[in-house]
Motif scaffolding. Structure first.
Motif, PDB file in Angstrom:
ATOM      1  N   ALA A 181       0.833  -1.209   0.000  1.00  0.00           N
ATOM      2  CA  ALA A 181       0.000   0.000   0.000  1.00  0.00           C
ATOM      3  C   ALA A 181       0.865   1.255   0.000  1.00  0.00           C
ATOM      4  O   ALA A 181       0.447   2.314   0.456  1.00  0.00           O
ATOM      5  CB  ALA A 181      -0.913  -0.007   1.228  1.00  0.00           C
ATOM      6  N   MET A 182       2.108   1.128  -0.498  1.00  0.00           N
ATOM      7  CA  MET A 182       3.019   2.267  -0.497  1.00  0.00           C
ATOM      8  C   MET A 182       2.651   3.267  -1.581  1.00  0.00           C
ATOM      9  O   MET A 182       2.308   2.878  -2.702  1.00  0.00           O
ATOM     10  CB  MET A 182       4.460   1.793  -0.750  1.00  0.00           C
ATOM     11  CG  MET A 182       5.132   1.172   0.435  1.00  0.00           C
ATOM     12  SD  MET A 182       6.919   1.043   0.129  1.00  0.00           S
ATOM     13  CE  MET A 182       6.936   0.071  -1.360  1.00  0.00           C
ATOM     14  N   PRO A 183       2.756   4.586  -1.269  1.00  0.00           N
ATOM     15  CA  PRO A 183       2.605   5.593  -2.329  1.00  0.00           C
ATOM     16  C   PRO A 183       3.707   5.420  -3.376  1.00  0.00           C
ATOM     17  O   PRO A 183       4.780   4.890  -3.086  1.00  0.00           O
ATOM     18  CB  PRO A 183       2.760   6.920  -1.572  1.00  0.00           C
ATOM     19  CG  PRO A 183       2.519   6.604  -0.140  1.00  0.00           C
ATOM     20  CD  PRO A 183       2.964   5.186   0.047  1.00  0.00           C
ATOM     21  N   ALA A 184       3.430   5.884  -4.598  1.00  0.00           N
ATOM     22  CA  ALA A 184       4.391   5.726  -5.696  1.00  0.00           C
ATOM     23  C   ALA A 184       5.728   6.386  -5.379  1.00  0.00           C
ATOM     24  O   ALA A 184       6.793   5.859  -5.714  1.00  0.00           O
ATOM     25  CB  ALA A 184       3.805   6.306  -6.982  1.00  0.00           C
ATOM     26  N   GLN A 191      13.432   2.165  -4.258  1.00  0.00           N
ATOM     27  CA  GLN A 191      14.132   1.689  -5.452  1.00  0.00           C
ATOM     28  C   GLN A 191      15.447   2.438  -5.658  1.00  0.00           C
ATOM     29  O   GLN A 191      16.474   1.838  -5.997  1.00  0.00           O
ATOM     30  CB  GLN A 191      13.241   1.861  -6.683  1.00  0.00           C
ATOM     31  CG  GLN A 191      12.060   0.912  -6.730  1.00  0.00           C
ATOM     32  CD  GLN A 191      11.094   1.265  -7.851  1.00  0.00           C
ATOM     33  OE1 GLN A 191      10.768   2.423  -8.062  1.00  0.00           O
ATOM     34  NE2 GLN A 191      10.631   0.271  -8.562  1.00  0.00           N
ATOM     35  N   SER A 192      15.414   3.745  -5.459  1.00  0.00           N
ATOM     36  CA  SER A 192      16.623   4.559  -5.652  1.00  0.00           C
ATOM     37  C   SER A 192      17.710   4.166  -4.659  1.00  0.00           C
ATOM     38  O   SER A 192      18.892   4.086  -5.018  1.00  0.00           O
ATOM     39  CB  SER A 192      16.279   6.047  -5.498  1.00  0.00           C
ATOM     40  OG  SER A 192      15.344   6.441  -6.460  1.00  0.00           O
ATOM     41  N   GLY A 193      17.313   3.922  -3.406  1.00  0.00           N
ATOM     42  CA  GLY A 193      18.289   3.499  -2.401  1.00  0.00           C
ATOM     43  C   GLY A 193      18.922   2.168  -2.748  1.00  0.00           C
ATOM     44  O   GLY A 193      20.144   1.990  -2.625  1.00  0.00           O
ATOM     45  N   VAL A 194      18.095   1.224  -3.199  1.00  0.00           N
ATOM     46  CA  VAL A 194      18.611  -0.094  -3.601  1.00  0.00           C
ATOM     47  C   VAL A 194      19.575   0.044  -4.773  1.00  0.00           C
ATOM     48  O   VAL A 194      20.636  -0.589  -4.813  1.00  0.00           O
ATOM     49  CB  VAL A 194      17.433  -1.025  -3.965  1.00  0.00           C
ATOM     50  CG1 VAL A 194      17.939  -2.316  -4.616  1.00  0.00           C
ATOM     51  CG2 VAL A 194      16.618  -1.355  -2.718  1.00  0.00           C
ATOM     52  N   VAL A 235      13.318  11.146 -10.456  1.00  0.00           N
ATOM     53  CA  VAL A 235      12.284  11.402  -9.443  1.00  0.00           C
ATOM     54  C   VAL A 235      10.898  11.477 -10.091  1.00  0.00           C
ATOM     55  O   VAL A 235       9.981  10.727  -9.738  1.00  0.00           O
ATOM     56  CB  VAL A 235      12.584  12.697  -8.664  1.00  0.00           C
ATOM     57  CG1 VAL A 235      11.436  13.011  -7.706  1.00  0.00           C
ATOM     58  CG2 VAL A 235      13.890  12.565  -7.880  1.00  0.00           C
ATOM     59  N   PHE A 236      10.737  12.386 -11.051  1.00  0.00           N
ATOM     60  CA  PHE A 236       9.437  12.516 -11.691  1.00  0.00           C
ATOM     61  C   PHE A 236       9.082  11.285 -12.510  1.00  0.00           C
ATOM     62  O   PHE A 236       7.963  10.761 -12.441  1.00  0.00           O
ATOM     63  CB  PHE A 236       9.407  13.750 -12.596  1.00  0.00           C
ATOM     64  CG  PHE A 236       8.224  13.780 -13.530  1.00  0.00           C
ATOM     65  CD1 PHE A 236       6.947  14.021 -13.042  1.00  0.00           C
ATOM     66  CD2 PHE A 236       8.380  13.529 -14.880  1.00  0.00           C
ATOM     67  CE1 PHE A 236       5.851  14.020 -13.890  1.00  0.00           C
ATOM     68  CE2 PHE A 236       7.296  13.525 -15.740  1.00  0.00           C
ATOM     69  CZ  PHE A 236       6.024  13.775 -15.245  1.00  0.00           C
ATOM     70  N   ALA A 240       5.967   8.779 -11.871  1.00  0.00           N
ATOM     71  CA  ALA A 240       4.904   8.700 -12.882  1.00  0.00           C
ATOM     72  C   ALA A 240       4.722   7.276 -13.372  1.00  0.00           C
ATOM     73  O   ALA A 240       3.591   6.803 -13.546  1.00  0.00           O
ATOM     74  CB  ALA A 240       5.233   9.626 -14.048  1.00  0.00           C
ATOM     75  N   GLN A 241       5.821   6.560 -13.585  1.00  0.00           N
ATOM     76  CA  GLN A 241       5.725   5.192 -14.078  1.00  0.00           C
ATOM     77  C   GLN A 241       5.109   4.269 -13.037  1.00  0.00           C
ATOM     78  O   GLN A 241       4.251   3.440 -13.354  1.00  0.00           O
ATOM     79  CB  GLN A 241       7.095   4.678 -14.508  1.00  0.00           C
ATOM     80  CG  GLN A 241       7.020   3.397 -15.328  1.00  0.00           C
ATOM     81  CD  GLN A 241       8.377   2.979 -15.859  1.00  0.00           C
ATOM     82  OE1 GLN A 241       9.402   3.240 -15.239  1.00  0.00           O
ATOM     83  NE2 GLN A 241       8.403   2.325 -16.995  1.00  0.00           N
ATOM     84  N   ASN A 242       5.536   4.406 -11.774  1.00  0.00           N
ATOM     85  CA  ASN A 242       4.954   3.590 -10.710  1.00  0.00           C
ATOM     86  C   ASN A 242       3.473   3.901 -10.526  1.00  0.00           C
ATOM     87  O   ASN A 242       2.657   3.019 -10.275  1.00  0.00           O
ATOM     88  CB  ASN A 242       5.698   3.824  -9.387  1.00  0.00           C
ATOM     89  CG  ASN A 242       7.072   3.186  -9.371  1.00  0.00           C
ATOM     90  OD1 ASN A 242       7.298   2.180 -10.028  1.00  0.00           O
ATOM     91  ND2 ASN A 242       7.996   3.775  -8.640  1.00  0.00           N
ATOM     92  N   HIS A 243       3.129   5.195 -10.650  1.00  0.00           N
ATOM     93  CA  HIS A 243       1.736   5.624 -10.512  1.00  0.00           C
ATOM     94  C   HIS A 243       0.888   5.051 -11.649  1.00  0.00           C
ATOM     95  O   HIS A 243      -0.205   4.517 -11.429  1.00  0.00           O
ATOM     96  CB  HIS A 243       1.668   7.152 -10.524  1.00  0.00           C
ATOM     97  CG  HIS A 243       0.266   7.695 -10.529  1.00  0.00           C
ATOM     98  ND1 HIS A 243      -0.469   7.852  -9.376  1.00  0.00           N
ATOM     99  CD2 HIS A 243      -0.526   8.106 -11.557  1.00  0.00           C
ATOM    100  CE1 HIS A 243      -1.663   8.348  -9.696  1.00  0.00           C
ATOM    101  NE2 HIS A 243      -1.717   8.513 -11.002  1.00  0.00           N
ATOM    102  N   ALA A 244       1.404   5.134 -12.875  1.00  0.00           N
ATOM    103  CA  ALA A 244       0.622   4.729 -14.037  1.00  0.00           C
ATOM    104  C   ALA A 244       0.594   3.215 -14.230  1.00  0.00           C
ATOM    105  O   ALA A 244      -0.411   2.666 -14.683  1.00  0.00           O
ATOM    106  CB  ALA A 244       1.184   5.394 -15.296  1.00  0.00           C
TER     107      ALA A 244
END
Length: 311
Positions: A181-184, A191-194, A235-236, A240-244
């Motif tokens: 249930a994580m926000p995008a 993901q960026s940290g990994v 970032v953007f 956007a990709q995770n959201h879409a």
């Protein structure tokens, strides 16, 4: 479940966001190529996504709730896949031309319907396959002034692998959407940290014994390019990709992202003075046409066919 199946395929916020992502990613190849001429590839990836992680630190707050294990597991899995994509993609673009890179990465469009069928067990509508083929053909035309100019090298091979991994990424994001249930933006931060940590470890392993990390260049062009890659292309774009990807089918996501070479050509032509002939522009129109076609509402009869195929 039925409401998702019957959702019309019109243009919504998710589709507009994906086209904006395609636009900013279209300009990323030339910027990344210039940056990797000043810094080793793995160190460049670690720096890019390390800065992204720092920018997105406030977005990690939802991770400290009850679902932190699920969040880390999903973010870690998707982050590892993204790291593989960016290692192949960044090494690839450093070994081939920016136009070839844009063409080959857009093969993701042609591969996604088959990966979607394989991973999700959902056979896409017939027009997805036709549109994917048109998009791949258009990208091929866009990358060369004639068919004889197409060639395959190490960089090209890495871009093909990256394209396949992109298709897997879109489908995995869709498949895992119901397991967290994580926000995008939180998912993007994880993901960026990994990716930053993974690239740093790979760089240390790959470096010769006693080898030191390079200091990033102090030039304004390098840091302007890094800002573009971090804030817009990462970032953007990842948000956007995770959201879409959790709100649209994987094939539609990849087809809209397949307009990336068109934007890349426009930026190369008007921003960097690259000359593109009629053959290339005709290919660009094919890609735009394929992306437009897939966002058009499906006919009622075809919608029933798709529902029957996936049942």
């Amino acid at each position: 479940m039925d409401s998702k199946t019957k959702k019309p395929a019109g243009v919504g916020l998710a589709e507009v966001m994906l086209l904006l992502v395609a636009a900013v990613w279209g300009g990323s190849y030339a910027v990344a190529k210039q940056a990797t001429q000043q810094l080793p590839v793995l160190e460049f990836i670690a720096l890019r996504f390390g800065l992204t992680f720092v920018v997105l630190l406030p977005a990690l707050k939802p991770l400290f709730g009850a679902q932190w294990r699920q969040g880390l597991a999903v973010g870690g899995l998707l982050g590892a896949n993204l790291l593989a994509i960016f290692v192949c993609e960044t090494f690839g673009v450093s070994l081939t031309t920016a136009s070839n890179a844009a063409f080959l990465i857009s093969l993701c469009v042609a591969l996604t319907p088959f990966v979607e069928w394989w991973l999700l067990g959902q056979r896409p509508a017939r027009r997805m396959f036709w549109a994917a083929g048109l998009s791949a053909l258009g990208a091929a035309m866009l990358s060369a002034t004639s068919p004889a100019e197409l060639s395959v090298g190490w960089g090209d091979g890495l871009m093909v692998i990256a394209a396949f991994l992109r298709a897997v990424m879109v489908c995995m994001t869709r498949r895992l959407a119901g397991h967290h249930a994580m926000p995008a933006l939180t998912l993007t931060a994880v993901q960026s940290g990994v990716m930053a940590l993974g690239a740093a470890v790979l760089s240390l392993i790959a470096s010769p014994a006693g080898g030191a990390w390079h200091m990033p260049p102090a030039t304004a062009s390098f840091w302007w390019g890094m800002a573009y890659l971090v804030l817009l292309c990462t970032v953007f774009a990842f948000f956007a990709q995770n959201h879409a990807a959790s709100r649209s089918s994987p094939s539609r996501v990849s087809l809209l992202m397949g307009s990336e070479p068109v934007f890349g050509a426009l930026i190369a032509a008007y921003g960097f003075g690259e000359r593109i002939g009629p053959w290339g522009w005709a290919g660009g129109l094919l890609i735009v046409g394929a992306a437009w076609w897939v966002t058009m509402p499906a006919r009622e009869g075809s919608g029933r066919a798709v529902a029957g195929d996936t049942a």
